[in-house]
Design an enzyme around this catalytic site. Structure first.
Site, PDB file in Angstrom:
ATOM      1  N   ASP A   1       0.946  -1.209  -0.073  1.00 43.79           N
ATOM      2  CA  ASP A   1       0.105  -0.021   0.181  1.00 43.79           C
ATOM      3  C   ASP A   1       0.959   1.383  -0.070  1.00 43.79           C
ATOM      4  OD1 ASP A   1      -2.332   1.501  -0.037  1.00 43.79           O
ATOM      5  OD2 ASP A   1      -3.152   0.241   1.779  1.00 43.79           O
TER       6      ASP A   1
ATOM      7  N   ASP B   1     -10.043   3.731  -3.537  1.00 41.76           N
ATOM      8  CA  ASP B   1     -10.734   2.468  -3.148  1.00 41.76           C
ATOM      9  C   ASP B   1     -11.992   2.507  -3.649  1.00 41.76           C
ATOM     10  OD1 ASP B   1      -8.417   2.025  -1.758  1.00 41.76           O
ATOM     11  OD2 ASP B   1      -9.630   1.833   0.205  1.00 41.76           O
TER      12      ASP B   1
END
Ligand code: GLA
Length: 484
Positions: A144, A204
Site C-alpha cells: 500500500d 478504493d
C-alpha cells in the site's frame, strides 16, 4: 563515459519484474471490502474451506489474501511482530494450512511508516519485512501507499520507493507476487510493470455502480492535479479512469481495478454482473471481496461463471478496449448516465464485444463490425468487417440460483453432487478453449454481419458476447500489443 563495471552496476539495480508470476490476472479472495480490520486465523481457515467447498478454487480463485491489521508493532531487532491474539499459531502455520488445500497465501503491508489503518508499515524496513514474509511462506504481497513520509509526487520518487521492496522480495528467492496499491498515483501505469505484477489504478472501490462521491475526487486519468485518489470510487468511475491505458496490462503485470464488491449488497444483481464482467474484460485481478461465510447463491453464480473467467484468464492476455461511448442518454438523479461498447481479441481467433448500459433507462445499443474491429483497421478496412460472426452469450449458462443454493448449503467436501463443474487445475482455460468446451464458449444466440448490429440492454447491465468467425480464422491484418 561509464566504465564497464559501472554499467554493470546500473543494469543490476533495475529489477525487471519478470518473475514468472501472474501470467494471467491473479484470482483469489481478500478480506478488506467486507470485513476491514476484523481479521483472524479462523477467518482465513474458514474462508479457505469455503473456497474449496464452493468450487471456487477449481475455477481459479487460489490466493487467500490477508489485508491490513495483522501487525503488532516492531521489535527492537527491527523485525515486524504479528498480533498473537488474532494469529495464535503464527502466520507460517496459516500458510501451511492453506498450502495443504492447494491454495496460496498473500499478505499486506504499506510502503509507509504506517499502514492505512495505522499499523506498522514497511518503509525503511523492507529487507527485514521481505525476509519475514518469505520465512512465513508467503506467496503474494499487496503493498500500500499510506504514510510514505512525503516520498511521492513525481513518478521516479514513487518508483524508487516501491523498487526497494521489489528488490528485497527478489533477494529472498521465493516466488512472491508483488501487487502495488498506489491508487493510480504518480502515473503508476507507466512504471508499475517494471517492478510489479499489478498496480492499483484508482482510489478504493465502494459498493455502488455509478454514484459520484466527493471522497473519490479523481475522475480523469489524465488529470495531473488529482490530489487525492481517495475512497468511495464507483464501478463506472474506475472503468472510465482506466479506459485510456488498458493496454498497459499484459502477461506478468496488470492494471488492478480493486477488489470485487460482488455479493456485498449495495448493487443490484445486474450491476454486479456488469462489474464482474468488466473486471474480467479489462484483465484486472479478480479478488472476491465478499464474506464467503455468508455468500448468497446469486453472488456465487456470478463469481463462478467459467465463460467469463475464461475471458479474464485468456491466453492472449489482452484487455478489451473502449471503442465507443455515448453520453447523450437519460441521466439519473446524480446526473450520471452513458452507454459504452468495449471490444478486444480473445484466444484463439475470437473477439469479445460488450454492450454496457450505464444510462438510466433500458436502451437499444447500436454498433457495427467496423466499430468492433476498429483497432484491427480504421474505417472498416479490416478484413474482419466483411465476415459473419456467431455470437455466444457468455452469461447464458449462468448457474441456476437453486443449484448455487444447493452448493452453499450441502455438506462440505463433495462439491455437493453438482456435476459438470469446470476445474481449471485439471483443464487450464487454454486447453478448455482449444477443446471447444461449451462451458467456456457460452451459448450461441445470434449472428453479427456487416451492417447495423442492435442489442437491447436493460438499465445498469451489460450484454457480453464471444464472437467467432463462421469461416474460421480471418487472414490479413493481425492485431499487435500496441494497437489494442
Ligand atoms: C487502503 C487500500 C485498501 C485497503 C486499506 C487497508 O485504503 O487501498 O485496499 O488495503 O488501505 O487499510
Amino acid at each position: 563515459m561509464l566504465s564497464i563495471l559501472a554499467q554493470g552496476l546500473l543494469a543490476a539495480s533495475v529489477v525487471a519484474v519478470n518473475n514468472g508470476l501472474a501470467r494471467t490476472p491473479q484470482m483469489g479472495w481478500n478480506n478488506w471490502n467486507s470485513l476491514g480490520c476484523d481479521v483472524s486465523e479462523a477467518l482465513l481457515l474458514d474462508t479457505s474451506r469455503k473456497l474449496v467447498d464452493f468450487g471456487l478454487r477449481d475455477v481459479g480463485y487460489n490466493y487467500v489474501l490477508l489485508d491490513d491489521c495483522w501487525q503488532d508493532g516492531r521489535g527492537d531487532d527491527g523485525y515486524i511482530r504479528v498480533d498473537e491474539q488474532k494469529f495464535p499459531h503464527g502466520l507460517k502455520w496459516v500458510a501451511g494450512q492453506l498450502h495443504d488445500q492447494g491454495l496460496l497465501y498473500g499478505m499486506y503491508s504499506s510502503s509507509g511508516e504506517f499502514t492505512c489503518a495505522r499499523y506498522e508499515g514497511s518503509l525503511d524496513h523492507e529487507e527485514e519485512d521481505a525476509k519475514s514474509f518469505a520465512s512465513w511462506d508467503v506467496d503474494y504481497l499487496k503493498y500500500d501507499n499510506c504514510y510514505h513520509r512525503g516520498r511521492f509526487g513525481y513518478p521516479e520518487v514513487s518508483f524508487n520507493r516501491y523498487n526497494v521492496m521489489a528488490k528485497a522480495l527478489k533477494a529472498t528467492k521465493r516466488d512472491i507476487l508483488f501487487s502495488l496499491c498506489t491508487w493510480g498515483e504518480d502515473y503508476v501505469h507507466t512504471w508499475g510493470m517494471s517492478i510489479a505484477n499489478s498496480w492499483r489504478v484508482s482510489g478504493d472501490i465502494y459498493d455502488h455502480f455509478n454514484r459520484p462521491d466527493a471522497l473519490c475526487s479523481c475522475t480523469d486519468a489524465k488529470d495531473p492535479f488529482c490530489v487525492a485518489p481517495g475512497t468511495h470510487c464507483s464501478v463506472m468511475n474506475i472503468i472510465n479512469r482506466v479506459a485510456p491505458y488498458v493496454d498497459k496490462g499484459a502477461p506478468g503485470g496488470w492494471n488492478d481495478l480493486d477488489m470485487l464488491e460482488v455479493g456485498i449488497g449495495g448493487m443490484s444483481d445486474a450491476e454486479y454482473v456488469a462489474h464482474f464482467s468488466m473486471w474480467a474484460a479489462i484483465k484486472s485481478p479478480l479478488l472476491i471481496g465478499a464474506d464467503l461465510r455468508t455468500l448468497s447463491p446469486e453472488a456465487l453464480s456470478i463469481l463462478n461463471n467459467p465463460a467469463v473467467i475464461a475471458v479474464s484468464q485468456d491466453p492472449l492476455g489482452k484487455s478489451a478496449a473502449l471503442v465507443s461511448r455515448n453520453l447523450t442518454v437519460p441521466k439519473d438523479q446524480y446526473g450520471e448516465g452513458e452507454t459504452q461498447i468495449w471490444s478486444g481479441p480473445l484466444y484463439p481467433n475470437d473477439q469479445l464485444v460488450i454492450f454496457l448500459n450505464a444510462a438510466n433507462e433500458d436502451l437499444e445499443i447500436i454498433t457495427s463490425l467496423d466499430e468492433i474491429f476498429v483497432r484491427h483497421g480504421p474505417g472498416g478496412s479490416a478484413p474482419h468487417t466483411k465476415e459473419k460472426w456467431d455470437l455466444y452469450d457468455l452469461w447464458a449458462k449462468r448457474m441456476d440460483t437453486s443449484v448455487a443454493k444447493k452448493v452453499i448449503n450441502s455438506p462440505p467436501g463433495t462439491l455437493n453432487g453438482v456435476k459438470g463443474w469446470y476445474n481449471s487445475t485439471e483443464t487450464p482455460y487454454k486447453a478448455g478453449l482449444e477443446a471447444g468446451d461449451e462451458r467456456l464458449l457460452g451459448t450461441k444466440v445470434g449472428v453479427a454481419a456487416p451492417g447495423e448490429i442492435k442489442v437491447k440492454v436493460p438499465r445498469h447491465s451489460l450484454k457480453m458476447y464471444r464472437m467467432r468467425s463462421q469461416k474460421g480464422p480471418i487472414k490479413g491484418y493481425t492485431i499487435t500489443r500496441d494497437e489494442l
